[in-house]
Design an enzyme around this catalytic site. Structure first.
Site, PDB file in Angstrom:
ATOM      1  N   HIS A 285       0.848  -1.197   0.000  1.00  0.00           N
ATOM      2  CA  HIS A 285       0.000   0.000   0.000  1.00  0.00           C
ATOM      3  C   HIS A 285       0.877   1.237   0.000  1.00  0.00           C
ATOM      4  O   HIS A 285       1.629   1.485   0.941  1.00  0.00           O
ATOM      5  CB  HIS A 285      -0.931   0.001   1.211  1.00  0.00           C
ATOM      6  N   ALA A 286       0.719   2.013  -1.056  1.00  0.00           N
ATOM      7  CA  ALA A 286       1.676   3.076  -1.346  1.00  0.00           C
ATOM      8  C   ALA A 286       1.882   4.050  -0.195  1.00  0.00           C
ATOM      9  O   ALA A 286       3.000   4.449   0.104  1.00  0.00           O
ATOM     10  CB  ALA A 286       1.209   3.828  -2.580  1.00  0.00           C
ATOM     11  N   ARG A 287       0.808   4.455   0.431  1.00  0.00           N
ATOM     12  CA  ARG A 287       0.961   5.561   1.377  1.00  0.00           C
ATOM     13  C   ARG A 287       1.348   5.113   2.773  1.00  0.00           C
ATOM     14  O   ARG A 287       1.504   5.947   3.660  1.00  0.00           O
ATOM     15  CB  ARG A 287      -0.315   6.375   1.428  1.00  0.00           C
ATOM     16  N   GLU A 288       1.530   3.831   2.970  1.00  0.00           N
ATOM     17  CA  GLU A 288       1.928   3.349   4.291  1.00  0.00           C
ATOM     18  C   GLU A 288       3.456   3.362   4.383  1.00  0.00           C
ATOM     19  O   GLU A 288       4.126   2.330   4.429  1.00  0.00           O
ATOM     20  CB  GLU A 288       1.307   1.965   4.525  1.00  0.00           C
TER      21      GLU A 288
ATOM     22  N   HIS B   1       2.281  -3.357   7.054  1.00  0.00           N
ATOM     23  CA  HIS B   1       1.304  -2.325   6.693  1.00  0.00           C
ATOM     24  C   HIS B   1       1.260  -1.292   7.829  1.00  0.00           C
ATOM     25  O   HIS B   1       1.927  -1.429   8.845  1.00  0.00           O
ATOM     26  CB  HIS B   1      -0.096  -2.936   6.525  1.00  0.00           C
ATOM     27  N   SER B   2       0.395  -0.289   7.653  1.00  0.00           N
ATOM     28  CA  SER B   2       0.071   0.639   8.733  1.00  0.00           C
ATOM     29  C   SER B   2      -1.348   1.137   8.482  1.00  0.00           C
ATOM     30  O   SER B   2      -1.883   0.943   7.390  1.00  0.00           O
ATOM     31  CB  SER B   2       1.081   1.795   8.761  1.00  0.00           C
TER      32      SER B   2
ATOM     33  N   TYR C 146     -11.804  -6.541  10.036  1.00  0.00           N
ATOM     34  CA  TYR C 146     -12.928  -6.530   9.099  1.00  0.00           C
ATOM     35  C   TYR C 146     -12.653  -7.625   8.083  1.00  0.00           C
ATOM     36  O   TYR C 146     -11.523  -7.762   7.630  1.00  0.00           O
ATOM     37  CB  TYR C 146     -13.098  -5.176   8.402  1.00  0.00           C
TER      38      TYR C 146
ATOM     39  N   GLU D 198       0.179  -4.120  11.445  1.00  0.00           N
ATOM     40  CA  GLU D 198      -0.311  -2.781  11.088  1.00  0.00           C
ATOM     41  C   GLU D 198       0.444  -1.839  12.013  1.00  0.00           C
ATOM     42  O   GLU D 198       0.098  -1.680  13.177  1.00  0.00           O
ATOM     43  CB  GLU D 198      -1.818  -2.677  11.329  1.00  0.00           C
TER      44      GLU D 198
END
Ligand code: ZN
Length: 387
Positions: free
Chosen positions: A179-182, A275-276, A327, A349
């Site tokens: 995920h690019a923005r993490e 991830h974050s 989720y 995360e």
């Protein structure tokens, strides 16, 4: 966040929308604990209203984080009030937060003796990650770099292979930055490499007994886009499937990773996907409630021990939970790796610290240090001949 696709792809990448955007005046609101009814309302909003960007999906007993431009903030607040959802401001001005997170690319000029640009005081570029792993490989006979293919825009996707453990030793795969923005994810993955290799003398047993395969930046185009083109860490490239960017060709990176992973023999004993930003340590499966690998007890135990060690370093409060408890999300890479037989699969995360995806760079090293403590626990417990 994990990828949520709802389609049959094993896992999917999200590329950024090709439009410049200024996030001045954008706010992130965070909700109070949500009831199931409120969760449904927010999920409907997420899938039906593109004005709002969910930084953290709604889930029962959890909080959701939602970004809105100044123009639509009133509408968002009205929606929350209408559904009796408590909220407060998490980030007052996303544009300002981005400027704090975003510093110029590190440069050797500031330290003429540095062997590579990457430092962990700032977020590096994709080129910095590749330079770093190439340098590690050039310095160590048991390290090499394997190109696993190119991104849509032609960037080299490179895996660092640390194979001092030798043939037959347990394999460990580390994937970060899908995920690019993490941004914190590649930063922590490379910090882990630095600790493993450059601090080898403190813990030779890790490199001696395992083989590590590290993909520090699984979505290089999106990463570069998020950090430069749009001058933001929060381009429209979130973890959710409701945003622009899904195209058939965005799967090339996933295919490269999948093809590479299938070459690893034995199947990795441990797979970690960074991830974050939710302070969680997730374990499979994530596609549905109450669905677990056969060995879920040992997976949970090891994850909980890792998290205990992590939290002890800087007083963070990570939790180890099943992905679907966050989720249910079909098609995430961690499920894929688990389905192939990787014994332990985790999706950390990483820290939120109240900043969501725009974690200021001074938190990189503390994050790296606490995650290293988790690594030590995991590696010690699965060390060959120690079970
Ligand atoms: Zn994510």
């Amino acid at each position: 966040m994990r990828v949520q696709t709802g389609v049959s792809f094993l896992f999917a990448l999200v590329l950024a929308c090709q439009a410049k955007k200024d996030y001045s005046g954008y706010q992130v609101l965070t909700t109070g604990k949500l009831s199931p009814v409120q969760v449904d309302a927010l999920r409907n909003l997420q899938t039906s209203d593109e004005r709002f960007d969910f930084w953290k999906e709604a889930h029962p007993d959890g909080a959701a984080d939602v970004m809105s431009s100044a123009d639509h903030l009133t509408a968002l607040k009205e929606f929350l009030t209408k559904h009796n959802i408590d909220y407060s401001v998490k980030i007052q001005d996303v544009g300002e937060a981005i400027q704090i997170s975003e510093k110029p690319s590190p440069t050797k000029k500031s330290n003429p003796n540095a062997r590579y640009n990457l430092n962990w005081d700032e977020y590096g570029s994709h080129d910095d990650f590749n330079e770093f792993i190439e340098e590690i490989a050039s310095q160590n006979s048991w390290a090499s770099v394997r190109s696993i293919g190119k991104s849509v825009e032609g960037r080299d996707m490179k895996v660092l292979e640390l194979t001092k453990g030798g043939s037959g030793a347990p394999n460990i795969f580390i994937e970060a930055g899908i995920h690019a923005r993490e941004w914190i994810a590649p930063a922590v993955a490379t910090y882990t490499v630095k600790e493993l290799v450059e601090n080898y003398d403190s813990h030779p047993e890790y490199l001696d007994n395992f083989n590590f395969y590290v993909l520090p930046c699984a979505n290089p185009d999106g990463y570069e886009y998020s950090r430069s083109t749009v001058k933001s860490g929060v381009s429209d490239s979130p973890c959710s499937d409701v945003f622009c960017g899904y195209t058939p060709t965005s799967e090339i990176e996933s295919q490269n990773i999948k093809a590479f992973y299938s070459t690893l023999s034995p199947v990795p004993e441990l797979t970690v996907c960074f991830h974050s930003a939710a302070n969680l340590w997730l374990y499979p499966y994530g596609y549905a409630y109450d669905s677990y690998p056969d060995n879920v007890d040992e997976i949970r135990r090891l994850g909980e021990d890792a998290v205990d060690a992590l939290n002890a370093v800087n007083g963070q409060s990570f939790e180890c939970i099943n992905s679907a408890e966050l989720y249910p999300a079909a098609g995430a890479s961690d499920d894929y790796y688990a389905s192939l037989g990787s014994r332990f699969v985790y999706t950390p995360e990483l820290r939120d610290n109240g900043f969501g995806f725009v974690l200021p760079p001074e938190y990189i090293i503390p994050s790296g240090e606490e995650v290293w403590a988790a690594w030590k626990v995991m590696l010690d417990k699965i060390m060959p001949n120690k079970e």
